[in-house]
Design a protein around this motif. Structure first.
Motif, PDB file in Angstrom:
ATOM      1  N   THR A  25       0.782  -1.236   0.000  1.00 11.40           N
ATOM      2  CA  THR A  25       0.000   0.000   0.000  1.00 11.40           C
ATOM      3  C   THR A  25       0.813   1.286   0.000  1.00 11.40           C
ATOM      4  O   THR A  25       0.314   2.315  -0.424  1.00 11.40           O
ATOM      5  N   ASP A  26       2.037   1.263   0.489  1.00 14.73           N
ATOM      6  CA  ASP A  26       2.837   2.481   0.645  1.00 14.73           C
ATOM      7  C   ASP A  26       3.784   2.640  -0.542  1.00 14.73           C
ATOM      8  O   ASP A  26       4.754   1.909  -0.673  1.00 14.73           O
ATOM      9  N   ARG A  27       3.498   3.598  -1.391  1.00 18.12           N
ATOM     10  CA  ARG A  27       4.317   3.798  -2.593  1.00 18.12           C
ATOM     11  C   ARG A  27       5.736   4.239  -2.268  1.00 18.12           C
ATOM     12  O   ARG A  27       6.618   4.131  -3.098  1.00 18.12           O
ATOM     13  N   GLN A  28       5.983   4.742  -1.059  1.00 12.05           N
ATOM     14  CA  GLN A  28       7.308   5.199  -0.658  1.00 12.05           C
ATOM     15  C   GLN A  28       8.145   4.087  -0.014  1.00 12.05           C
ATOM     16  O   GLN A  28       9.331   4.273   0.233  1.00 12.05           O
ATOM     17  N   HIS A  29       7.552   2.932   0.252  1.00 12.03           N
ATOM     18  CA  HIS A  29       8.268   1.812   0.862  1.00 12.03           C
ATOM     19  C   HIS A  29       9.331   1.313  -0.120  1.00 12.03           C
ATOM     20  O   HIS A  29       9.083   1.226  -1.315  1.00 12.03           O
TER      21      HIS A  29
END
Length: 53
Positions: A25-29
């Motif tokens: 879900t986290d595009r910055q991960h």
């Protein structure tokens, strides 16, 4: 084998569930696959108890 690929492991300070959730879900991960999807969706495979009525 790890000697052939230096620094091939990264530590994640969190639970497996949190890592998986953020990866999805986290595009910055750093290991995210979220950028491949425009919308999140869920499909339930439960059988509808009222389907036969």
């Amino acid at each position: 084998m790890s000697e052939e690929i230096p620094n091939s492991w990264e530590r994640y300070d969190g639970s497996t569930a949190e890592f998986t959730h953020r990866m999805l879900t986290d595009r910055q991960h750093p290991f995210s696959i979220a950028h491949h999807f425009d919308v999140h969706w869920f499909e339930s495979y439960e059988q509808d108890e009222n389907a036969d009525e």
